[in-house]
Design an enzyme around this catalytic site. Structure first.
Site, mmCIF file in Angstrom:
data_model
loop_
_atom_site.group_PDB
_atom_site.id
_atom_site.type_symbol
_atom_site.label_atom_id
_atom_site.label_comp_id
_atom_site.label_asym_id
_atom_site.label_seq_id
_atom_site.Cartn_x
_atom_site.Cartn_y
_atom_site.Cartn_z
ATOM 1 N N HIS A 138 0.856 -1.176 0.000
ATOM 2 C CA HIS A 138 0.000 0.000 0.000
ATOM 3 C C HIS A 138 0.891 1.224 0.000
ATOM 4 C CE1 HIS A 138 -3.129 2.830 1.148
ATOM 5 N NE2 HIS A 138 -3.972 1.911 0.731
ATOM 6 N N ASP A 191 -8.055 -5.131 -0.035
ATOM 7 C CA ASP A 191 -8.531 -5.864 -1.209
ATOM 8 C C ASP A 191 -8.209 -7.340 -1.158
ATOM 9 O OD1 ASP A 191 -9.720 -3.775 -2.587
ATOM 10 O OD2 ASP A 191 -7.751 -3.013 -3.145
HETATM 11 N N1 ACO Z 1 4.260 -7.567 -5.019
HETATM 12 C C1 ACO Z 1 5.609 -7.576 -5.158
HETATM 13 N N2 ACO Z 1 6.407 -6.515 -4.964
HETATM 14 C C2 ACO Z 1 5.818 -5.359 -4.614
HETATM 15 C C3 ACO Z 1 4.418 -5.252 -4.454
HETATM 16 C C4 ACO Z 1 3.640 -6.407 -4.651
HETATM 17 N N3 ACO Z 1 2.304 -6.375 -4.514
HETATM 18 N N4 ACO Z 1 4.098 -3.977 -4.106
HETATM 19 C C5 ACO Z 1 5.258 -3.317 -4.063
HETATM 20 N N5 ACO Z 1 6.301 -4.129 -4.364
HETATM 21 C C6 ACO Z 1 7.729 -3.783 -4.331
HETATM 22 C C7 ACO Z 1 8.118 -2.953 -5.550
HETATM 23 O O1 ACO Z 1 8.550 -3.778 -6.621
HETATM 24 C C8 ACO Z 1 9.218 -2.096 -4.981
HETATM 25 O O2 ACO Z 1 10.386 -2.905 -4.875
HETATM 26 P P1 ACO Z 1 11.851 -2.234 -5.080
HETATM 27 O O3 ACO Z 1 11.965 -1.237 -3.964
HETATM 28 O O4 ACO Z 1 12.792 -3.381 -4.983
HETATM 29 O O5 ACO Z 1 11.814 -1.602 -6.443
HETATM 30 C C9 ACO Z 1 8.765 -1.824 -3.545
HETATM 31 O O6 ACO Z 1 7.940 -2.947 -3.198
HETATM 32 C C10 ACO Z 1 7.970 -0.521 -3.379
HETATM 33 O O7 ACO Z 1 6.889 -0.566 -4.294
HETATM 34 P P2 ACO Z 1 6.267 0.719 -5.006
HETATM 35 O O8 ACO Z 1 5.649 0.307 -6.299
HETATM 36 O O9 ACO Z 1 7.284 1.819 -5.032
HETATM 37 O O10 ACO Z 1 5.158 1.120 -3.980
HETATM 38 P P3 ACO Z 1 3.985 2.127 -4.278
HETATM 39 O O11 ACO Z 1 3.691 2.796 -2.993
HETATM 40 O O12 ACO Z 1 4.293 2.997 -5.455
HETATM 41 O O13 ACO Z 1 2.780 1.173 -4.736
HETATM 42 C C11 ACO Z 1 0.911 -0.271 -4.674
HETATM 43 C C12 ACO Z 1 1.750 0.790 -3.917
HETATM 44 C C13 ACO Z 1 0.495 0.285 -6.045
HETATM 45 C C14 ACO Z 1 -0.361 -0.555 -3.873
HETATM 46 C C15 ACO Z 1 1.763 -1.547 -4.851
HETATM 47 O O14 ACO Z 1 2.136 -2.073 -3.592
HETATM 48 C C16 ACO Z 1 1.044 -2.611 -5.681
HETATM 49 O O15 ACO Z 1 1.149 -2.590 -6.910
HETATM 50 N N6 ACO Z 1 0.302 -3.561 -5.009
HETATM 51 C C17 ACO Z 1 -0.468 -4.544 -5.724
HETATM 52 C C18 ACO Z 1 -1.781 -3.932 -6.195
HETATM 53 C C19 ACO Z 1 -2.763 -3.706 -5.057
HETATM 54 O O16 ACO Z 1 -2.981 -4.556 -4.206
HETATM 55 N N7 ACO Z 1 -3.396 -2.518 -5.080
HETATM 56 C C20 ACO Z 1 -4.427 -2.151 -4.076
HETATM 57 C C21 ACO Z 1 -3.976 -0.993 -3.267
HETATM 58 S S1 ACO Z 1 -5.102 -0.699 -1.968
HETATM 59 C C22 ACO Z 1 -6.389 0.137 -2.657
HETATM 60 O O17 ACO Z 1 -6.301 0.784 -3.668
HETATM 61 C C23 ACO Z 1 -7.661 0.036 -1.936
#
Ligand code: ACO
Length: 447
Positions: free
Chosen positions: A308, A365
């Site tokens: 998140h 979610d």
């Molecule tokens: N699976 C694997 N790796 C992940 C995930 C994941 N679900 N989420 C983040 N990471 C990793 C990224 O690859 C990144 O790794 P790095 O530092 O080695 O490059 C690190 O964790 C940070 O991730 P970011 O993308 O920078 O985090 P951001 O805050 O931009 O994204 C998000 C948040 C979009 C929710 C992300 O965690 C994601 O894509 N999750 C899956 C989709 C999801 O569940 N969305 C629902 C959100 S809740 C809502 O809207 C109600």
């Protein structure tokens, strides 16, 4: 909030004094509103991850501590003691309603649930397999064609009526979209039922048999809606504020928010979670394979429902929903193989260094999809349910924005990185852009 102290910024040998603005929960910000005018500099912040776009008195969340409060009330208290409509009133008008206020609000909403009959024709025009979010966003925008008499964002009477219309009609639109997708007759709203009972009936009743309401399911749905009711400046809410800042009518701002919510990185994640669990099940329940894939930097695969932008400890909504999920599954005697996979995935990911280091926890979610399944709601409809839940938050944030004297039309800046000024090249002297010579031969012309 008042400016308490100053921050000093040194650039190009000059110093700039910037106000520090502190919120009621001690959140601190540096006010850069005059920075460009004073220095020529702008700030760069992709995804606005470190940018406050407004001051807001609606929702407080602390991602590090896993706190979520609406107008000061904790999400745990609201889920335990309030209904969705009480929470909606709280979000929109700032205080919990008195008994008579809640009765009037509920009555107004109950009496506005019908759609204009002409709107039924619109549903007929969509292809059978249309995604219900496409239908929902189009239909919400269509409402603005029917209610042009209440467009004035600055007139509180117009807003009150629009609030009631949106809260009343969106569940009906959602239910009609569902019925259209499965080829069943539309079920009209029933004024003798409460908000969530009515939603369940409009979704699942058929004219040829008696409909039996399950009040536990209606309560679980009510809680799901409360859990989604607001989440401060997320992608869809920021969309409402951005669209609304041009004084576009509220229906169009909410329609735009539906589109933003649809994306799999936002509200579409609940559907993506179930699709991912399905894929793992079909692949022999090989949870480890998918955990490894999520960690592989050469793969774009992510564990849906994990991580998140704000919660870096746990998502308090996920904790509440997990309990309700277990309760409903136990009561219904449902053994959902996808839940088993979800539990394994949660276990593996919570212990894996990659997820622990990056503070990636299951978000709301991750469990909401499983609970929706237990309620009989198909996965294409999950994001629609999320939209019904998030509606009060979108409205409250829009209302706060239009009445805030500090509001200006949303218009971010950019750092331009394209070519500098160059001479126009006549067509005969131009090189072909690699990869752009062929037409779109994959697509049937005029399709
Ligand atoms: N699976 C694997 N790796 C992940 C995930 C994941 N679900 N989420 C983040 N990471 C990793 C990224 O690859 C990144 O790794 P790095 O530092 O080695 O490059 C690190 O964790 C940070 O991730 P970011 O993308 O920078 O985090 P951001 O805050 O931009 O994204 C998000 C948040 C979009 C929710 C992300 O965690 C994601 O894509 N999750 C899956 C989709 C999801 O569940 N969305 C629902 C959100 S809740 C809502 O809207 C109600």
């Amino acid at each position: 909030m008042a400016a308490n102290e100053k921050a000093t910024l040194s650039m190009n040998g000059k110093q700039y004094e910037l106000d520090v603005i502190v919120g009621t929960e001690g959140e601190q910000s540096v006010d850069i509103r005059n920075l460009r005018a004073d220095s020529g500099f702008i700030t760069l912040d992709n995804g606005y991850a470190n940018t406050g776009a407004c001051q807001s008195g609606i929702t407080f969340l602390n991602g590090e501590k896993g706190i979520l409060r609406h107008r000061g009330y904790s999400i745990e208290d609201l889920c335990e003691n309030a209904t969705f409509l009480e929470t909606a009133f709280l979000l929109i008008y700032g205080e919990l309603p008195s008994e008579s206020q809640l009765a009037a609000f509920t009555d107004d909403i109950t009496r506005h649930t019908l759609l204009h009959e002409n709107m039924r024709n619109f549903f007929q025009g969509f292809p059978l397999r249309a995604h219900p979010m496409a239908i929902l966003s189009s239909m919400v925008c269509s409402l603005s064609a029917f209610y042009q008499d209440t467009y004035n964002a600055l007139d509180p009477d117009h807003t009150d009526l629009t609030v009631v219309r949106l809260l009343a009609k969106i569940p009906t639109i959602a239910a009609f979209a569902y019925k259209k997708s499965i080829g069943q007759p539309y079920v009209y709203p029933d004024n003798s039922l409460n908000y969530c009972e009515n939603i369940i009936k409009m979704f699942f009743a058929v004219p040829c048999e008696e409909f039996e309401l399950d009040s536990d399911k209606a309560k679980a749905l009510d809680q799901l809606l409360i859990l989604h009711a607001d989440h401060e400046q997320n992608c869809s809410t920021s969309t409402v504020r951005l669209v609304g800042s041009s004084l576009a009518n509220l229906y169009s701002a909410i329609s735009a928010a539906c589109c933003a919510l649809w994306g799999p990185l936002h509200g579409g994640a609940n559907q993506a979670v179930i699709e991912m669990l399905d894929q793992i099940a079909k692949d022999g329940n090989n949870v480890k394979k998918y955990v490894d894939l999520a960690k592989d930097k050469d793969s774009s695969f992510r564990l849906m429902g994990f991580g998140h932008r704000v919660y870096k400890n746990f998502d308090p909504r996920a904790r509440i929903i997990k309990k309700t999920c277990d309760k409903i599954l136990a009561k219904e005697g449902i053994h959902d193989p996808l839940l088993d996979i979800a539990k394994q995935l949660e276990q593996v990911a919570l212990e894996d260094e990659y997820f622990v280091e990056r503070k990636l926890y299951p978000n709301v979610d991750f469990y909401s999809g499983i609970l929706y399944r237990a309620l009989g709601i198909p996965k294409d409809m999950f994001t629609v349910m999320f939209a019904i839940g998030r509606l009060p938050g979108w409205i409250a944030q829009w209302r706060e924005m239009v009445t805030d004297p500090a509001t200006r039309i949303g218009r971010p800046r950019q750092i331009y990185t394209g070519p500098q000024a160059r001479d126009f090249i006549p067509i005969a002297k131009r090189e072909s852009l690699p990869g752009r010579t062929a037409g779109l031969d994959r697509v049937t012309p005029h399709e």
